[in-house]
Scaffold this active site. Structure first.
Site, short mmCIF file in Angstrom:
data_model
loop_
_atom_site.label_atom_id
_atom_site.label_comp_id
_atom_site.label_asym_id
_atom_site.label_seq_id
_atom_site.Cartn_x
_atom_site.Cartn_y
_atom_site.Cartn_z
N GLU A 96 -4.99 -5.92 10.78
CA GLU A 96 -4.35 -5.00 10.54
C GLU A 96 -4.60 -4.04 11.74
O GLU A 96 -5.09 -3.53 12.48
CB GLU A 96 -4.22 -3.69 9.65
CG GLU A 96 -3.61 -4.04 8.17
CD GLU A 96 -2.47 -2.86 7.19
OE1 GLU A 96 -2.11 -2.45 6.68
OE2 GLU A 96 -2.59 -1.70 8.11
N ASN A 146 0.86 -1.31 0.03
CA ASN A 146 -0.10 -0.24 -0.03
C ASN A 146 0.57 1.16 -0.24
O ASN A 146 1.42 1.76 0.93
CB ASN A 146 -1.20 -0.35 1.29
CG ASN A 146 -1.70 0.83 1.55
OD1 ASN A 146 -1.77 2.12 0.53
ND2 ASN A 146 -2.85 1.51 2.33
N TRP A 147 0.76 2.26 -0.66
CA TRP A 147 1.70 3.00 -0.80
C TRP A 147 1.08 4.10 -0.79
O TRP A 147 2.03 5.14 -0.35
CB TRP A 147 2.00 3.35 -2.85
CG TRP A 147 3.06 2.45 -3.44
CD1 TRP A 147 3.49 1.27 -3.08
CD2 TRP A 147 3.53 2.35 -4.53
NE1 TRP A 147 4.12 0.23 -3.95
CE2 TRP A 147 3.81 1.12 -4.93
CE3 TRP A 147 3.10 3.66 -6.19
CZ2 TRP A 147 4.52 0.45 -6.53
CZ3 TRP A 147 3.45 2.92 -6.94
CH2 TRP A 147 4.32 1.55 -7.35
N LYS A 148 0.19 3.95 0.40
CA LYS A 148 -0.37 5.56 -0.08
C LYS A 148 -0.04 6.50 -0.82
O LYS A 148 -0.52 6.52 -1.34
CB LYS A 148 -0.53 5.63 1.78
CG LYS A 148 0.08 4.72 2.86
CD LYS A 148 -0.55 4.67 4.06
CE LYS A 148 -0.52 3.84 5.18
NZ LYS A 148 -0.19 4.08 6.56
N GLY A 174 2.41 1.33 11.22
CA GLY A 174 4.04 2.52 11.09
C GLY A 174 3.93 2.75 12.96
O GLY A 174 5.58 3.42 12.39
N HIS A 179 -9.45 0.58 4.94
CA HIS A 179 -7.93 1.13 5.75
C HIS A 179 -8.69 1.86 7.21
O HIS A 179 -9.39 2.59 6.89
CB HIS A 179 -6.96 1.55 4.49
CG HIS A 179 -5.91 1.88 5.01
ND1 HIS A 179 -5.05 2.55 6.28
CD2 HIS A 179 -4.76 1.00 5.60
CE1 HIS A 179 -4.01 2.54 7.08
NE2 HIS A 179 -3.19 1.22 6.04
N SER A 199 3.40 -2.81 10.38
CA SER A 199 4.50 -2.97 10.80
C SER A 199 5.82 -4.07 9.81
O SER A 199 6.38 -4.97 10.29
CB SER A 199 5.09 -2.51 12.02
OG SER A 199 5.13 -1.95 12.87
N GLY A 228 2.93 -1.15 3.84
CA GLY A 228 2.54 -0.32 3.79
C GLY A 228 4.30 0.41 3.24
O GLY A 228 4.79 0.08 2.62
N GLY A 229 5.11 0.95 4.59
CA GLY A 229 6.48 2.13 4.17
C GLY A 229 6.65 0.96 3.72
O GLY A 229 7.92 1.25 2.77
N GLU A 236 -6.76 4.25 8.15
CA GLU A 236 -6.93 6.14 7.79
C GLU A 236 -8.21 6.27 7.03
O GLU A 236 -8.43 7.30 7.83
CB GLU A 236 -5.68 6.22 7.05
CG GLU A 236 -4.18 6.12 7.59
CD GLU A 236 -3.10 5.56 7.02
OE1 GLU A 236 -3.32 5.75 5.95
OE2 GLU A 236 -2.67 4.93 7.61
C1 PEP Z 1 -0.35 0.15 6.60
O1 PEP Z 1 -0.35 1.35 6.44
O2 PEP Z 1 -1.37 -0.26 6.06
C2 PEP Z 1 0.48 -0.73 7.39
C3 PEP Z 1 0.32 -2.00 7.19
O3 PEP Z 1 1.65 -0.05 6.77
P1 PEP Z 1 3.28 -0.20 7.98
O4 PEP Z 1 3.63 -1.99 6.96
O5 PEP Z 1 3.98 0.67 7.85
O6 PEP Z 1 2.92 -1.02 9.58
#
Ligand code: PEP
Length: 265
Positions: free
Chosen positions: A177, A13-15, A183, A107, A223, A244-245, A109
């Site tokens: 999640e 997920n590049w957001k 994050g 998500h 993470s 994510g990141g 967010e």
């Molecule tokens: C996310 O944003 O859905 C996510 C899982 O981010 P990260 O992997 O950075 O925790």
């Protein structure tokens, strides 16, 4: 014991990162890295999906189709409506026309910053399926939920609500999640993630039947890194990761996708 025939899915997920030019370079580099490593995109390896911003999707489609890449892609959201006066919204029909395979729905967010409700998310899941897209539905508890209700109550309730009205044998993906893990650098332990994933599979079985429950991929997100993916993937009910990141770093993301090669981790 039933044989697990679910192809692992590693989803990035590049957001709101990477414009369309950066997206082209990133997908190209990812595809080359995986090709150089002889990556198996099937059950012996993993399906690899990226979720760029809407404005990148046409560029990604052109690249994937011209170069016949095996990396697949999807959008980060869609409208519950198919067409009409909804300024700023994107129809599932448009995503389908861009050959998106997946679409992210709900998500944390979107739930917290955009006020998306369980009822609305159920309508988005239905909209995705109407347009031949596979919904990747997010569920997960906050740190407060965890303290007050334990790990699985909120994710199970969110999944039950999002499945409302679904019948037959829909292809969906569930992304578990824990909000506190997103994050934060602090992933759930494999045991914690497995406990919730098992409850989510039970919920799928009771609402949609055991065949759908067995076929549905349940991802863990929060993470995920190359250093913790292999242990998470050893759990029987975890079928992939939502990243994510770490998905913005091609070498790291490719290494996550190649978790089956991480000997001894
Ligand atoms: C996310 O944003 O859905 C996510 C899982 O981010 P990260 O992997 O950075 O925790």
């Amino acid at each position: 014991m039933a044989v697990n025939t679910r192809v692992p899915l590693i989803a990035g997920n590049w957001k709101m990162n990477l414009d369309h030019l950066q997206a082209i370079a990133t997908v190209q580099k990812l595809a080359w890295t995986l090709k150089d490593a002889n990556h198996d995109f099937g059950i012996g390896g993993s399906e690899v999906a990226v979720f760029p911003p809407f404005t990148d999707l046409r560029s990604v489609q052109t690249l994937v189709s011209a170069d016949k890449l095996e990396v697949v892609y999807g959008a980060q959201d869609l409208s519950e409506h198919d067409s009409g006066a909804f300024t700023g919204e994107i129809s599932g029909a448009f995503l389908s026309a861009l050959e998106c395979r997946y679409v992210l729905i709900g998500h944390s967010e979107r739930r917290t910053l955009h006020g998306e409700t369980d009822e609305q998310l159920a309508r988005k899941v239905a909209a995705a399926l109407r347009h031949g897209l596979v919904p990747v539905l997010f569920v997960g508890e906050t740190a407060e939920d965890l303290e007050n209700h334990g790990p699985s109550a909120v994710p199970v309730a969110q999944l039950t609500a999002a499945l409302e009205g679904l019948t037959g044998t829909p292809e969906i993906v569930v992304a578990y999640e824990p909000v506190w893990a997103i994050g934060s650098g602090q992933a759930a332990t494999p045991e914690q993630a497995e406990e919730v994933a098992a409850k989510l599979r039970e919920t799928l079985a009771s609402v949609l039947g055991s065949d759908v429950a067995q076929a549905t991929r349940i991802l863990y997100g929060g993470s995920v890194k190359s250093g913790n993916i292999a242990a998470l993937m050893r759990e029987p009910n975890i079928d992939g990761a939502l990243v994510g990141g770490a998905s913005l770093d091609v070498a790291e993301f490719a290494s996550i996708a190649r978790f089956q090669k991480h000997v001894g981790t």
